[in-house]
Design a protein around this motif. Sequence first.
Motif, PDB file in Angstrom:
ATOM      1  N   VAL A 233       0.834  -1.201   0.000  1.00 16.90           N
ATOM      2  CA  VAL A 233       0.000   0.000   0.000  1.00 16.90           C
ATOM      3  C   VAL A 233       0.875   1.259   0.000  1.00 16.90           C
ATOM      4  O   VAL A 233       0.560   2.245  -0.692  1.00 16.90           O
ATOM      5  N   ALA A 234       1.963   1.251   0.740  1.00 15.30           N
ATOM      6  CA  ALA A 234       2.854   2.413   0.801  1.00 15.30           C
ATOM      7  C   ALA A 234       3.394   2.772  -0.585  1.00 15.30           C
ATOM      8  O   ALA A 234       3.629   3.948  -0.888  1.00 15.30           O
ATOM      9  N   ALA A 235       3.581   1.764  -1.422  1.00 18.51           N
ATOM     10  CA  ALA A 235       4.086   2.006  -2.781  1.00 18.51           C
ATOM     11  C   ALA A 235       3.096   2.821  -3.609  1.00 18.51           C
ATOM     12  O   ALA A 235       3.471   3.410  -4.634  1.00 18.51           O
ATOM     13  N   GLN A 236       1.828   2.865  -3.171  1.00 18.62           N
ATOM     14  CA  GLN A 236       0.798   3.605  -3.890  1.00 18.62           C
ATOM     15  C   GLN A 236       0.550   4.996  -3.312  1.00 18.62           C
ATOM     16  O   GLN A 236      -0.263   5.751  -3.845  1.00 18.62           O
ATOM     17  N   ALA A 237       1.239   5.334  -2.221  1.00 15.75           N
ATOM     18  CA  ALA A 237       1.077   6.654  -1.598  1.00 15.75           C
ATOM     19  C   ALA A 237       1.787   7.715  -2.430  1.00 15.75           C
ATOM     20  O   ALA A 237       2.900   7.507  -2.921  1.00 15.75           O
ATOM     21  N   THR A 238       1.134   8.859  -2.593  1.00 17.40           N
ATOM     22  CA  THR A 238       1.702   9.937  -3.405  1.00 17.40           C
ATOM     23  C   THR A 238       1.996  11.209  -2.617  1.00 17.40           C
ATOM     24  O   THR A 238       2.868  11.981  -2.998  1.00 17.40           O
ATOM     25  N   GLU A 239       1.279  11.438  -1.521  1.00 18.76           N
ATOM     26  CA  GLU A 239       1.483  12.650  -0.724  1.00 18.76           C
ATOM     27  C   GLU A 239       1.121  12.378   0.729  1.00 18.76           C
ATOM     28  O   GLU A 239       0.258  11.537   1.014  1.00 18.76           O
ATOM     29  N   HIS A 240       1.778  13.108   1.623  1.00 14.06           N
ATOM     30  CA  HIS A 240       1.428  13.049   3.043  1.00 14.06           C
ATOM     31  C   HIS A 240       1.605  14.440   3.622  1.00 14.06           C
ATOM     32  O   HIS A 240       2.672  15.051   3.484  1.00 14.06           O
ATOM     33  N   HIS A 241       0.553  14.931   4.286  1.00 15.53           N
ATOM     34  CA  HIS A 241       0.603  16.284   4.840  1.00 15.53           C
ATOM     35  C   HIS A 241       0.152  16.296   6.291  1.00 15.53           C
ATOM     36  O   HIS A 241      -0.757  15.558   6.682  1.00 15.53           O
ATOM     37  N   VAL A 242       0.792  17.146   7.077  1.00 11.95           N
ATOM     38  CA  VAL A 242       0.375  17.438   8.445  1.00 11.95           C
ATOM     39  C   VAL A 242      -0.234  18.837   8.435  1.00 11.95           C
ATOM     40  O   VAL A 242       0.441  19.807   8.076  1.00 11.95           O
ATOM     41  N   HIS A 243      -1.492  18.939   8.817  1.00 10.40           N
ATOM     42  CA  HIS A 243      -2.200  20.210   8.711  1.00 10.40           C
ATOM     43  C   HIS A 243      -2.067  21.001  10.012  1.00 10.40           C
ATOM     44  O   HIS A 243      -3.004  21.118  10.802  1.00 10.40           O
ATOM     45  N   GLU A 244      -0.890  21.569  10.172  1.00 13.72           N
ATOM     46  CA  GLU A 244      -0.546  22.283  11.398  1.00 13.72           C
ATOM     47  C   GLU A 244      -1.428  23.501  11.627  1.00 13.72           C
ATOM     48  O   GLU A 244      -1.663  23.903  12.767  1.00 13.72           O
ATOM     49  N   ILE A 245      -1.944  24.076  10.556  1.00 10.07           N
ATOM     50  CA  ILE A 245      -2.770  25.269  10.672  1.00 10.07           C
ATOM     51  C   ILE A 245      -3.982  25.033  11.578  1.00 10.07           C
ATOM     52  O   ILE A 245      -4.464  25.961  12.248  1.00 10.07           O
ATOM     53  N   CYS A 246      -4.449  23.789  11.653  1.00 10.68           N
ATOM     54  CA  CYS A 246      -5.653  23.496  12.448  1.00 10.68           C
ATOM     55  C   CYS A 246      -5.434  23.718  13.934  1.00 10.68           C
ATOM     56  O   CYS A 246      -6.408  23.890  14.682  1.00 10.68           O
ATOM     57  N   ARG A 247      -4.186  23.723  14.376  1.00 10.79           N
ATOM     58  CA  ARG A 247      -3.902  23.950  15.800  1.00 10.79           C
ATOM     59  C   ARG A 247      -4.209  25.387  16.209  1.00 10.79           C
ATOM     60  O   ARG A 247      -4.398  25.674  17.400  1.00 10.79           O
ATOM     61  N   SER A 248      -4.295  26.290  15.231  1.00  8.40           N
ATOM     62  CA  SER A 248      -4.567  27.696  15.536  1.00  8.40           C
ATOM     63  C   SER A 248      -6.019  28.073  15.309  1.00  8.40           C
ATOM     64  O   SER A 248      -6.400  29.242  15.497  1.00  8.40           O
ATOM     65  N   TRP A 249      -6.864  27.095  14.943  1.00  8.44           N
ATOM     66  CA  TRP A 249      -8.280  27.381  14.729  1.00  8.44           C
ATOM     67  C   TRP A 249      -9.009  27.577  16.058  1.00  8.44           C
ATOM     68  O   TRP A 249      -8.465  27.264  17.132  1.00  8.44           O
ATOM     69  N   LEU A 250     -10.238  28.060  15.976  1.00  7.92           N
ATOM     70  CA  LEU A 250     -11.035  28.312  17.170  1.00  7.92           C
ATOM     71  C   LEU A 250     -11.329  27.004  17.907  1.00  7.92           C
ATOM     72  O   LEU A 250     -11.733  26.024  17.297  1.00  7.92           O
ATOM     73  N   LYS A 251     -11.103  26.999  19.216  1.00  8.12           N
ATOM     74  CA  LYS A 251     -11.312  25.812  20.052  1.00  8.12           C
ATOM     75  C   LYS A 251     -10.622  24.581  19.465  1.00  8.12           C
ATOM     76  O   LYS A 251     -11.261  23.567  19.167  1.00  8.12           O
ATOM     77  N   PRO A 252      -9.308  24.634  19.287  1.00  6.02           N
ATOM     78  CA  PRO A 252      -8.624  23.540  18.604  1.00  6.02           C
ATOM     79  C   PRO A 252      -8.437  22.309  19.478  1.00  6.02           C
ATOM     80  O   PRO A 252      -8.469  22.379  20.703  1.00  6.02           O
ATOM     81  N   SER A 253      -8.230  21.184  18.824  1.00  6.33           N
ATOM     82  CA  SER A 253      -7.666  20.020  19.505  1.00  6.33           C
ATOM     83  C   SER A 253      -6.198  20.305  19.762  1.00  6.33           C
ATOM     84  O   SER A 253      -5.596  21.175  19.115  1.00  6.33           O
ATOM     85  N   ASP A 254      -5.592  19.569  20.696  1.00 10.01           N
ATOM     86  CA  ASP A 254      -4.148  19.705  20.875  1.00 10.01           C
ATOM     87  C   ASP A 254      -3.378  18.911  19.818  1.00 10.01           C
ATOM     88  O   ASP A 254      -2.161  19.033  19.710  1.00 10.01           O
ATOM     89  N   HIS A 255      -4.089  18.111  19.025  1.00 11.44           N
ATOM     90  CA  HIS A 255      -3.511  17.387  17.894  1.00 11.44           C
ATOM     91  C   HIS A 255      -3.965  18.032  16.591  1.00 11.44           C
ATOM     92  O   HIS A 255      -4.986  18.730  16.553  1.00 11.44           O
ATOM     93  N   VAL A 256      -3.246  17.755  15.513  1.00 11.30           N
ATOM     94  CA  VAL A 256      -3.660  18.232  14.198  1.00 11.30           C
ATOM     95  C   VAL A 256      -3.854  17.034  13.257  1.00 11.30           C
ATOM     96  O   VAL A 256      -3.315  15.944  13.494  1.00 11.30           O
ATOM     97  N   PRO A 257      -4.633  17.212  12.187  1.00 14.48           N
ATOM     98  CA  PRO A 257      -4.896  16.092  11.289  1.00 14.48           C
ATOM     99  C   PRO A 257      -3.736  15.772  10.344  1.00 14.48           C
ATOM    100  O   PRO A 257      -2.969  16.666   9.953  1.00 14.48           O
ATOM    101  N   LEU A 258      -3.656  14.497   9.980  1.00  9.98           N
ATOM    102  CA  LEU A 258      -2.719  14.010   8.969  1.00  9.98           C
ATOM    103  C   LEU A 258      -3.546  13.566   7.765  1.00  9.98           C
ATOM    104  O   LEU A 258      -4.650  13.041   7.924  1.00  9.98           O
ATOM    105  N   VAL A 259      -2.999  13.757   6.571  1.00  8.45           N
ATOM    106  CA  VAL A 259      -3.692  13.328   5.356  1.00  8.45           C
ATOM    107  C   VAL A 259      -2.687  12.648   4.431  1.00  8.45           C
ATOM    108  O   VAL A 259      -1.620  13.210   4.141  1.00  8.45           O
TER     109      VAL A 259
END
Length: 264
Positions: A233-259
Amino acid sequence: MSTTLKIASWNINSVRARIGIVEQFLRSESPDVLCLQETKVVDADFPAAAFQDLGYVHQMIRGQRMHHGVAILSRIPLHEDRHHDWQANGEARHVGVRLDCGIRLENVYIPAGGDIPDRALNPKFGQKLDFIERMTRWSEECDCPTILVGDFNVAPLECDVWSHKQLLKVVSHTPIEVEALTRLQSSNDWVDLGRHFHPAPKRLHTWWSYRSPDFSKNDRGRRLDHMWATRDVAAQATEHHVHEICRSWLKPSDHVPLVTEFVL
């Protein structure tokens, strides 16, 4: 003809309290599948309609009151809902499904482990290590294409924390936890997609404590959240992002999403 698959994972730290930023994220990123950890709600009170309104009509949830809880919300069909009791006490910490493409998707919330990194002094730490050991036994028998995501509550590499030296005796980065997670990873030759796309020693944090008034100012982050995949499955992965911006949103989680995006 190839198709794309976009999978997100996020420790949301109460899905009802933060449904606003979850909706904001889904509208912005439009993943095919969203895996949540620490939903903190019983199944009957899960905000299913909010996800359905955004097209996430396929839902596998496993929750409990006030604590833990995991969910998989999807625009594409989900099959073979399963859960493992790797905590050996009935806590809602895992849910897994099969996608139409044949890939298994496993969503896990590994225990934090308390504050003292000593099994004798802190039973929660021993439970965490035992949880990872049970996962390792499962991993050894995992024989199908699989994506494993979630809050692992371990930052394994020196560059996965803001200060390796200062956190060596802090739960989440101690040598015994790192060794346990390394055994889990090697038990099935899992590919760490975060470090596959963002090789060490590149900074890659996914969690910042609420104790910091401005998380971005001192940037005392840790990489506690992960996406792994079997080699096929990893051989089919094309991108991986950590959406750090979400930590600064209103009432954030202490974690941010990965995609992670895949081409199948």
